[in-house]
Design an enzyme around this catalytic site. Structure first.
Site, mmCIF file in Angstrom:
data_model
loop_
_atom_site.group_PDB
_atom_site.id
_atom_site.type_symbol
_atom_site.label_atom_id
_atom_site.label_comp_id
_atom_site.label_asym_id
_atom_site.label_seq_id
_atom_site.Cartn_x
_atom_site.Cartn_y
_atom_site.Cartn_z
ATOM 1 N N ARG A 111 8.548 -8.831 5.356
ATOM 2 C CA ARG A 111 8.240 -7.475 4.875
ATOM 3 C C ARG A 111 8.748 -6.425 5.863
ATOM 4 O O ARG A 111 8.997 -5.288 5.474
ATOM 5 C CB ARG A 111 6.726 -7.298 4.703
ATOM 6 C CG ARG A 111 6.129 -8.092 3.563
ATOM 7 C CD ARG A 111 4.682 -7.694 3.363
ATOM 8 N NE ARG A 111 4.551 -6.256 3.539
ATOM 9 C CZ ARG A 111 3.514 -5.658 4.117
ATOM 10 N NH1 ARG A 111 2.504 -6.342 4.551
ATOM 11 N NH2 ARG A 111 3.488 -4.351 4.241
ATOM 12 N N ILE A 148 -7.290 2.554 15.385
ATOM 13 C CA ILE A 148 -6.816 3.036 14.078
ATOM 14 C C ILE A 148 -7.398 2.218 12.930
ATOM 15 O O ILE A 148 -7.922 2.775 11.966
ATOM 16 C CB ILE A 148 -5.262 3.002 14.003
ATOM 17 C CG1 ILE A 148 -4.648 3.749 15.185
ATOM 18 C CG2 ILE A 148 -4.770 3.572 12.675
ATOM 19 C CD1 ILE A 148 -4.816 5.244 15.194
ATOM 20 N N CYS A 180 -7.029 -4.285 2.328
ATOM 21 C CA CYS A 180 -5.933 -5.145 2.758
ATOM 22 C C CYS A 180 -6.387 -5.846 4.019
ATOM 23 O O CYS A 180 -7.468 -5.598 4.522
ATOM 24 C CB CYS A 180 -4.657 -4.352 2.974
ATOM 25 S SG CYS A 180 -4.662 -3.391 4.464
ATOM 26 N N ASP A 201 -8.508 8.491 0.246
ATOM 27 C CA ASP A 201 -9.266 9.714 -0.049
ATOM 28 C C ASP A 201 -8.577 10.973 0.479
ATOM 29 O O ASP A 201 -8.604 12.026 -0.162
ATOM 30 C CB ASP A 201 -10.704 9.600 0.495
ATOM 31 C CG ASP A 201 -10.733 9.269 1.983
ATOM 32 O OD1 ASP A 201 -9.880 8.469 2.434
ATOM 33 O OD2 ASP A 201 -11.592 9.804 2.704
ATOM 34 N N LEU A 202 -7.917 10.879 1.643
ATOM 35 C CA LEU A 202 -7.305 12.079 2.226
ATOM 36 C C LEU A 202 -6.070 12.501 1.441
ATOM 37 O O LEU A 202 -5.789 13.690 1.305
ATOM 38 C CB LEU A 202 -6.946 11.842 3.696
ATOM 39 C CG LEU A 202 -8.093 11.294 4.564
ATOM 40 C CD1 LEU A 202 -7.629 11.062 5.988
ATOM 41 C CD2 LEU A 202 -9.276 12.263 4.543
ATOM 42 N N ARG A 237 -8.717 0.784 4.374
ATOM 43 C CA ARG A 237 -7.580 1.700 4.177
ATOM 44 C C ARG A 237 -7.669 2.512 2.887
ATOM 45 O O ARG A 237 -6.882 2.333 1.947
ATOM 46 C CB ARG A 237 -6.259 0.921 4.234
ATOM 47 C CG ARG A 237 -6.069 0.222 5.549
ATOM 48 C CD ARG A 237 -4.748 -0.479 5.652
ATOM 49 N NE ARG A 237 -3.649 0.429 5.970
ATOM 50 C CZ ARG A 237 -2.399 0.022 6.143
ATOM 51 N NH1 ARG A 237 -2.095 -1.243 6.015
ATOM 52 N NH2 ARG A 237 -1.453 0.889 6.440
ATOM 53 N N PRO A 238 -8.619 3.459 2.822
ATOM 54 C CA PRO A 238 -8.756 4.290 1.625
ATOM 55 C C PRO A 238 -7.611 5.304 1.490
ATOM 56 O O PRO A 238 -6.818 5.467 2.418
ATOM 57 C CB PRO A 238 -10.076 5.032 1.874
ATOM 58 C CG PRO A 238 -10.225 5.075 3.356
ATOM 59 C CD PRO A 238 -9.566 3.836 3.887
ATOM 60 N N ARG A 289 0.801 -1.204 0.000
ATOM 61 C CA ARG A 289 0.000 0.000 0.000
ATOM 62 C C ARG A 289 0.854 1.283 0.000
ATOM 63 O O ARG A 289 0.487 2.299 -0.607
ATOM 64 C CB ARG A 289 -0.855 -0.048 1.263
ATOM 65 C CG ARG A 289 -2.029 0.787 1.250
ATOM 66 C CD ARG A 289 -2.635 0.788 2.625
ATOM 67 N NE ARG A 289 -2.682 2.144 3.110
ATOM 68 C CZ ARG A 289 -3.567 3.010 2.741
ATOM 69 N NH1 ARG A 289 -4.504 2.686 1.913
ATOM 70 N NH2 ARG A 289 -3.551 4.250 3.181
HETATM 71 C C1 UD1 Z 1 1.078 4.066 8.336
HETATM 72 C C2 UD1 Z 1 2.114 2.992 8.549
HETATM 73 C C3 UD1 Z 1 1.483 1.759 9.185
HETATM 74 C C4 UD1 Z 1 0.739 2.148 10.453
HETATM 75 C C5 UD1 Z 1 -0.213 3.308 10.206
HETATM 76 C C6 UD1 Z 1 -0.857 3.837 11.466
HETATM 77 C C7 UD1 Z 1 3.697 3.404 6.759
HETATM 78 C C8 UD1 Z 1 4.278 2.959 5.470
HETATM 79 N N1 UD1 Z 1 2.706 2.662 7.262
HETATM 80 O O1 UD1 Z 1 0.102 3.527 7.435
HETATM 81 O O2 UD1 Z 1 2.513 0.817 9.483
HETATM 82 O O3 UD1 Z 1 -0.005 1.033 10.922
HETATM 83 O O4 UD1 Z 1 0.484 4.399 9.576
HETATM 84 O O5 UD1 Z 1 0.102 4.267 12.353
HETATM 85 O O6 UD1 Z 1 4.133 4.376 7.344
HETATM 86 N N2 UD1 Z 1 -7.372 6.893 6.368
HETATM 87 C C9 UD1 Z 1 -8.438 7.320 5.605
HETATM 88 N N3 UD1 Z 1 -8.186 7.914 4.403
HETATM 89 C C10 UD1 Z 1 -6.929 8.103 3.927
HETATM 90 C C11 UD1 Z 1 -5.838 7.673 4.701
HETATM 91 C C12 UD1 Z 1 -6.084 7.068 5.927
HETATM 92 O O7 UD1 Z 1 -9.583 7.163 6.009
HETATM 93 O O8 UD1 Z 1 -6.773 8.652 2.832
HETATM 94 C C13 UD1 Z 1 -7.594 6.233 7.677
HETATM 95 C C14 UD1 Z 1 -7.121 4.778 7.689
HETATM 96 O O9 UD1 Z 1 -8.100 3.890 7.170
HETATM 97 C C15 UD1 Z 1 -6.859 4.562 9.161
HETATM 98 C C16 UD1 Z 1 -6.348 5.940 9.623
HETATM 99 O O10 UD1 Z 1 -6.765 6.865 8.630
HETATM 100 O O11 UD1 Z 1 -8.055 4.273 9.843
HETATM 101 C C17 UD1 Z 1 -4.852 6.034 9.793
HETATM 102 O O12 UD1 Z 1 -4.208 5.482 8.653
HETATM 103 P P1 UD1 Z 1 -2.821 6.040 8.102
HETATM 104 O O13 UD1 Z 1 -2.110 6.804 9.165
HETATM 105 O O14 UD1 Z 1 -3.062 6.727 6.806
HETATM 106 O O15 UD1 Z 1 -2.031 4.694 7.826
HETATM 107 P P2 UD1 Z 1 -0.934 4.510 6.715
HETATM 108 O O16 UD1 Z 1 -0.273 5.809 6.459
HETATM 109 O O17 UD1 Z 1 -1.476 3.747 5.578
#
Ligand code: UD1
Length: 426
Positions: A406, A336, A122, A130-131, A127-128, A98
């Site tokens: 990984r 989370i 996943c 959109d943000l 894990r969208p 991702r």
């Molecule tokens: C990163 C980490 C991952 C960790 C996670 C939370 C990396 C490569 N991966 O993942 O190991 O578990 O932070 O600490 O650094 N969300 C939305 N829309 C978006 C983006 C996120 O709704 O566009 C939500 C996600 O579904 C989740 C929350 O925001 O519920 C936090 O996710 P996010 O911090 O974005 O996780 P990652 O950056 O993917």
């Protein structure tokens, strides 16, 4: 498929060196897309996720070398981009990992257009992204969704803007921060992630000539610049790997000296672990961790996962393994990701007593775990099963350990060197 055979029991004793952080290395590698000069990263861990990102970048046309050669083995990775790279990140590459979406911000900022496959679901939730897309729209990107791809265009380049994240996102913050470095004017990002990996990325970008203020706080201000130069950077230690080995000492009643680690990277976790009965003795280049009273079991203490500096979701599964044989009951709340309790079914097969109610798991301490065949569907869940296996009576076989590869560099070597009876089999 490789498996890990573990005979549980011995308290781990020895030294473990912590590798560079995977979650810092991935955005740092993506940042190389922002410049045509060489970015050199030191302390890069040998992990499948790093290879996946390197393959994606090479596929786009970057020149990449390890310790100076194409076939080199080592921890120093050099990356050099150019003006005629491919700006499409295909489904085949993004679905493997991702974090591949991290190329989106840099590609758009430097090349004014990108196609990035939407990552899809996943194992730990939907894990969208959109943000990420909304943040880039706030900098002037036009976003359309075409056949599973996000197509982003900024014909005349990105323009600084304001964006407030409704939910804190780590890679979202990284993507927009990287893009804003080459946008015209000033960008202000509110409610951003404060993880040490964000600070590490900001430090590299600043070395490359970016103007970033506020990394590590909840507001980032980025003044766009015309171009970025090359730089050399040492990657921050992996706090999640460090937390996992700290808990390995805790669960096996051992004593591990951690080198290249830094307790200040895990403030909340260390305070919590002290309450469970662990003690930390600071040394010159690291620290020793062990139970304060080796004759007593650990104490059960409740915890909730939240963004940094709070307790990380990436250590939730490992902490749960430790709580399974702690004295008393506790709750572990996952705030989370919506589907990050897959390790529970496997821990139950090893004799744990855990009850799930939505995002809350209630763990009732048991005297001992019994080895079993177990299987995990994500990286940190696999680590939790390894910890449980190290403490369990008899033999545990952890299946599908490609997840572990990984994110944990040489895990069986690091554990064996501390006396663990661990063997990789096919
Ligand atoms: C990163 C980490 C991952 C960790 C996670 C939370 C990396 C490569 N991966 O993942 O190991 O578990 O932070 O600490 O650094 N969300 C939305 N829309 C978006 C983006 C996120 O709704 O566009 C939500 C996600 O579904 C989740 C929350 O925001 O519920 C936090 O996710 P996010 O911090 O974005 O996780 P990652 O950056 O993917």
């Amino acid at each position: 498929m490789d498996k890990l055979k573990i005979i549980g029991g011995p308290g781990l004793k020895g030294k473990i060196q912590i590798s560079g952080a995977k979650n810092a290395a991935l955005p740092l590698m993506a940042a190389s897309l922002l410049s045509n000069e060489t970015i050199t990263l030191k302390n890069v861990p040998h992990l499948v996720d790093i290879t996946t990102m390197a393959n994606l970048l090479m596929h786009m046309g970057l020149e990449i070398s390890m310790n100076g050669t194409n076939q080199g083995i080592g921890h120093t990775l050099s990356l050099k981009s150019n003006d005629s790279i491919e700006t499409k990140a295909t489904y085949d590459l993004v679905r493997k990992m991702r974090a591949s979406v991290l190329v989106m911000g840099p590609l758009l900022a430097k090349h004014k257009e990108t196609y990035v496959s939407m990552p899809g679901g996943c194992a730990i939730g939907t894990r969208p992204i959109d943000l990420h897309l909304k943040g880039l729209e706030a900098l002037g990107a036009k976003v359309t969704l075409e056949e599973g791809y996000a197509h982003l265009i900024a014909e005349n380049g990105l323009v600084g803007g304001d964006y407030e994240f409704p939910v804190i996102s780590v890679t979202g913050t990284e993507n927009i921060m990287m893009a804003a470095c080459l946008a015209k004017g000033t960008t202000r990002l509110f409610n951003v992630a404060k993880e040490p990996e964000i600070v590490d990325l900001a430090n590299l970008l600043i070395k490359m000539g970016a103007k970033i203020e506020g990394a590590g706080t909840q507001t980032l201000t980025i003044h766009g610049v015309e171009s970025l130069s090359g730089a050399t950077h040492d990657i921050v230690p992996d706090r999640i790997e460090m937390g996992t080995y700290i808990m390995a000492a805790g669960i096996t009643n051992g004593e591990i000296e951690i080198t290249n680690g830094d307790l200040t990277l895990l403030p909340t976790v260390v305070d919590l672990l002290k309450k469970t009965g662990l003690e930390f003795i600071e040394k010159d280049k690291g620290f020793i961790v062990r139970r304060k009273d080796p004759k007593k079991p650990l104490k059960a203490i409740s915890v909730s996962t939240n963004p940094y500096p709070d307790f990380p979701t990436d250590l939730q599964a490992q902490y749960m393994a430790m709580m399974v044989t702690a004295e008393g009951d506790c709750t572990i709340t996952e705030n989370i990701f919506e589907n990050r309790f897959m390790h529970i079914a496997e821990l139950l097969r090893m004799g744990a007593n855990i009850h799930i109610d939505g995002s809350v798991a209630t763990v009732k301490g048991v005297k001992e775990l019994i080895g079993a065949d177990v299987m995990a569907t994500d990286l940190r869940a696999s680590a939790s099963l390894v910890l449980a296996g190290l403490a369990a009576k008899g033999e545990t076989i952890v299946h599908r350990i490609y997840h572990l590869d990984r994110g944990y560099e040489h895990i069986e070597t690091k554990l064996s060197e501390c006396g663990a009876l661990v063997e990789r089999t096919h």
